[in-house]
Design an enzyme around this catalytic site. Structure first.
Site, PDB file in Angstrom:
ATOM      1  N   THR A 106      -3.030   8.218  -6.320  1.00 35.16           N
ATOM      2  CA  THR A 106      -2.091   7.505  -7.193  1.00 35.16           C
ATOM      3  C   THR A 106      -2.845   6.354  -7.826  1.00 35.16           C
ATOM      4  O   THR A 106      -3.240   5.406  -7.130  1.00 35.16           O
ATOM      5  CB  THR A 106      -0.891   6.983  -6.389  1.00 35.16           C
ATOM      6  OG1 THR A 106      -0.165   8.098  -5.875  1.00 35.16           O
ATOM      7  CG2 THR A 106       0.042   6.158  -7.273  1.00 35.16           C
ATOM      8  N   LYS A 181       4.695   9.730 -11.027  1.00 40.03           N
ATOM      9  CA  LYS A 181       4.554   9.182  -9.682  1.00 40.03           C
ATOM     10  C   LYS A 181       5.052   7.735  -9.642  1.00 40.03           C
ATOM     11  O   LYS A 181       5.670   7.310  -8.661  1.00 40.03           O
ATOM     12  CB  LYS A 181       3.088   9.255  -9.222  1.00 40.03           C
ATOM     13  CG  LYS A 181       2.803   8.603  -7.859  1.00 40.03           C
ATOM     14  CD  LYS A 181       3.467   9.338  -6.690  1.00 40.03           C
ATOM     15  CE  LYS A 181       3.328   8.590  -5.366  1.00 40.03           C
ATOM     16  NZ  LYS A 181       2.009   8.678  -4.745  1.00 40.03           N
ATOM     17  N   LYS A 249       0.249  -1.677  -3.608  1.00 43.85           N
ATOM     18  CA  LYS A 249      -0.699  -1.194  -4.622  1.00 43.85           C
ATOM     19  C   LYS A 249       0.045  -0.375  -5.667  1.00 43.85           C
ATOM     20  O   LYS A 249      -0.145  -0.546  -6.881  1.00 43.85           O
ATOM     21  CB  LYS A 249      -1.785  -0.355  -3.922  1.00 43.85           C
ATOM     22  CG  LYS A 249      -2.911   0.118  -4.818  1.00 43.85           C
ATOM     23  CD  LYS A 249      -2.730   1.525  -5.361  1.00 43.85           C
ATOM     24  CE  LYS A 249      -2.848   2.607  -4.319  1.00 43.85           C
ATOM     25  NZ  LYS A 249      -2.731   3.952  -4.874  1.00 43.85           N
TER      26      LYS A 249
END
Lengths: 301, 301
Positions: A106, A181, A249
């Site tokens: 990701t 995502k 993150k």
């Protein structure tokens, strides 16, 4: 220059760069489905078990790429992907023309588009294919895989992806897998807040949280977050399935992408600040379900 | 004084005060399950269809109560329940000793505890039993019913409740049904924000929202809100299943109860403000899924 990949036959040789919590079980599912796997990891020791299970060990990301028709990268963050892709011993340096590079990390959609352009200049095709479902989904082969990039490359990669995931969706051009995502992470974050706020309120109100869980998972209040993470909150099980620091993150990526497309993300920003509170308490290694402890601290003693 | 209810036989006579969007289908499910239903509604015309389906018409809430072993009240807000329960023509004025009053409205837990004490002074038992599942759940008989109050009364009422709901949970003493419903509404509100924020971000990012929906409903991002309300957001269907103004009423109850138990509800407060924005735009009669339009207005043109 080495000979191009033969695109007239289905993929059988798969490379894997990154043998971590996600990469290792994904590799096992690939081997179960009949693919040959050659793998490389920055920390060599992590590969031993996988090699024992039948994978070959590459000497570098470039070596893995040279021996594969499709290379999967699954590492932590944008700079890690840039390093394993573009470094002097990286995927681009070793891959034969026609190789498909599937980044399942990701990372930033903007960095993704840049890497896809660089791949194209090397006669390679880049697919961004981040996953949802965590370690459990990786082990079970039931990951949700959101893919951006060239449609013919997606079609060629599909049997490989289907060995690891139960819902594999082509989202659109380069970067659209990563953007999807991020949508996923917006929901994961906000639904986590919902479960935390409802269950901390329930405790504070003196309710039997076990019965609350039973009643609320039955209807319109339900979510994956309530079912899975709410369960852990009630059990005071804060062991990580998805760590606070990794969620942070991802929310940073959401924040950056939202700035790029000029839209506020109010709920996500609130969760980001609450998770930062956990990090400030040195709880970044806990599972995200520890968010409830922050809300509990906010209420009256 | 009229003769007490015979507690040695199961309940067969059920009263209903409030024949609205929820009350009418609930009454039909009670009749299907073999209960006799006598009903009263402030607006008489609303009762015609129900009487056509076999219910008796009462002359007042007191009359309904006098002819029932268990009386259900399902009206809009705390003052409405207080009026139909304690008014001169209300339930308390007509009910025989031993009658169970089941309030299935969503109202204040504090007001509930007060009404339960008054009921007790009339030799009646009060159960708070708010529901989740909306009109569709009421029609299908699959409501989630969260019950507070006396355990023996709950046991006696259970066959009646089970005719209307598929998960009927005794939550604890008086007020605990309402408190659980507020937990439910915290989740409903915050999960709604999640679906709205993710799908508005997806549009803004240029993604194909249909594919986003397909990918995200498969995994850890999923919720009832995403599945049901996200679907309507994509279809631009803002017809009400649950109206903005009713959700606002429920969030006001959350806010008051949270103040009483001295705990902040950060996420719920954010959603409350965003729904207030919709109300300020004269959109209080729309379904709550219209929340996405507020987020869309916040982004760049």
């Amino acid at each position: 220059m080495s000979s191009p990949v033969d695109l007239s036959t289905p993929i059988s040789q798969v490379g894997l760069v990154g043998v971590g919590v996600m990469g290792a079980p994904m590799a096992r599912n690939l081997m179960k489905a009949g693919f040959s796997v050659v793998a490389w990891n920055r920390t060599r020791a992590r590969m031993d078990a996988l090699v024992g299970d039948g994978a070959s060990a590459g000497n570098s990301a470039a070596d893995v790429a040279a021996r594969s028709e499709l290379v999967i990268t699954i590492v932590s963050d944008s700079p890690d992907v840039v390093a394993v892709a573009t470094g002097s011993d990286g995927v681009f340096a070793g891959a034969r023309p026609g190789t498909i590079v599937v980044d399942m990390s990701t990372i930033s959609p903007a960095v993704t588009r840049d890497l896809a352009a660089q791949a194209s200049a090397h006669a390679l095709t880049w697919l961004d294919a981040p996953v949802s479902g965590g370690e459990a989904g990786a082990i079970a082969g039931t990951l949700t895989i959101m893919v951006g990039g060239d449609a013919p490359a997606f079609a060629r990669a599909q049997p490989v992806l289907s060995a690891m995931g139960s819902r594999v969706t082509h989202m659109g051009p380069s970067g659209h897998g990563q953007m999807t995502k991020l949508c996923n992470q917006i929901l994961v974050a906000i639904n986590l807040l919902g479960a935390s706020e409802a269950l901390s309120f329930a405790s504070r109100a003196g309710l039997d949280v076990e019965r609350v869980y039973s009643a609320l998972t039955a209807g319109a209040a339900n979510s994956w977050a309530l079912e899975k993470l709410g369960r852990k909150m009630i059990d005071r099980d804060f062991a990580p399935a998805f760590k606070v620091k990794l969620q942070q993150k991802d929310l940073r990526l959401v924040s950056e992408a939202a700035r790029d497309v000029r839209t506020p993300v109010l709920g996500t920003a609130l969760v980001e600040q609450l998770l930062r509170t956990l990090e400030a308490q040195d709880k970044g290694e806990l599972g995200t379900q520890a968010l409830i402890t922050v809300l509990e601290q906010l209420g009256a003693r």
